[in-house]
Design an enzyme around this catalytic site. Structure first.
Site, PDB file in Angstrom:
ATOM      1  N   PRO A 188       0.607  -1.282  -0.016  1.00  0.00           N
ATOM      2  CG  PRO A 188      -0.751  -1.626   1.441  1.00  0.00           C
ATOM      3  CD  PRO A 188       0.565  -2.120   1.075  1.00  0.00           C
ATOM      4  CD  GLU A 189       2.523   2.914  -4.444  1.00  0.00           C
ATOM      5  OE1 GLU A 189       2.651   4.185  -4.901  1.00  0.00           O
ATOM      6  OE2 GLU A 189       2.880   1.929  -5.453  1.00  0.00           O
TER       7      GLU A 189
END
Length: 295
Positions: A2-3
């Site tokens: 996840p960014e």
């Protein structure tokens, strides 16, 4: 992994459902989930039990909860790793297969538990002190363990001019600079590729060979593409990323470069190409994003 948009989506869900509530119990089901908390699971549970969450905050890809008690305050720092999930669930429901940590909360029984699920166990929690004295309140203090990470573009401390100056002074590849969390945090492989496509820059272009105006344009695309992703809950390619209600994000439908190998560029029609970069895949249009000559 996840960014920033995915972590921000989760932060907002935690803010809505968890902040203002007190931890009544803590269970750790896998030691790797708190391996960064060197004092171990008993200390982790003891220090967190009885604390009230007063805010859910984020820097780049790191999320933390301000946990305040009558005598002290700690930061409950969470990194999702490759497959970490935070789910708000009703107490008494079946435990998911890869449940690693469970926090029981007072108040609303329909959201009585905060669960950390992590299939690959690359993510985890730890409790941390802040990077400054918080006698007068937590304020804008950050956990000491992530104080070295640069502010992300949505942080009030983000300095766009300083970022441009720091990038242009380096002799490195522009995608490598975007992924450097000490320069700008929160950008990962997906949003780097999308921003470079929008700016018509190949990821291997040398930073000191790009004009300041072009770098500024690129930073603008970084901000815009992540803001657009936040609006639709981030990017989900599989079931490993979901928000706190278990719902997927929809930005994968808007991707112009990442994951589109062999598909036509939406700008010029040339087929998107994939190449290896820093042990991951990069996607680009060979016509719009000219490959730089190697010296």
């Amino acid at each position: 992994m996840p960014e920033l948009p995915e972590v921000e989506t989760i932060r907002r869900g935690v803010q809505d459902h968890v902040v203002g509530r007190t931890v009544t119990d803590v269970e750790v089901f896998h030691p790797r989930a708190i391996r960064r908390h060197v004092s171990g699971p008993v200390d982790f549970a003891t220090r967190l039990r009885g604390k009230t969450f007063t805010a859910a905050r984020r820097r780049g890809k790191y999320l933390w909860l301000d946990a305040v008690g009558p005598d002290d305050a700690v930061a409950a720092v969470i990194h999702l790793g490759m497959s970490g999930q935070l789910l708000v669930s009703a107490g008494g429901t079946d435990d998911p297969k890869h449940l690693r940590v469970r926090l029981q909360l007072d108040g609303d029984p329909a959201a009585g538990e905060l669960r950390f699920i992590d299939q690959r166990t690359f993510g985890g929690w730890h409790l941390d002190d802040y990077d400054r004295d918080i006698t007068a309140g937590v304020g804008d203090a950050v956990p000491a363990s992530i104080a070295h990470i640069a502010p992300d573009p949505f942080d009030p401390l983000f300095d766009r001019k300083a970022l441009l100056r720091n990038i242009s002074r380096r002799h490195t590849e522009i995608k490598r600079a975007l992924l450097d969390q000490t320069l700008i945090s929160g950008v990962g492989n997906i949003y780097a590729d999308e921003s470079l496509w929008r700016a018509k820059l190949h990821g291997r272009r040398a930073t000191d060979k790009i004009s300041r105006a072009k770098l500024d344009e690129l930073v603008g695309h970084v901000i815009n593409v992540m803001a657009e992703a936040i609006d639709v809950g981030g990017t989900s390619f599989d079931e490993l990323y979901v928000n706190v209600n278990g719902q997927s994000g929809y930005f994968d439908r808007s991707l112009d470069a990442y994951g589109r190998e062999g598909e036509p560029c939406r700008r010029c029609g040339t087929l998107i190409v994939r190449e290896q970069f820093m042990n991951r895949s990069s996607f680009y249009c060979p016509r719009c994003q000219t490959v730089p000559r190697r010296r």
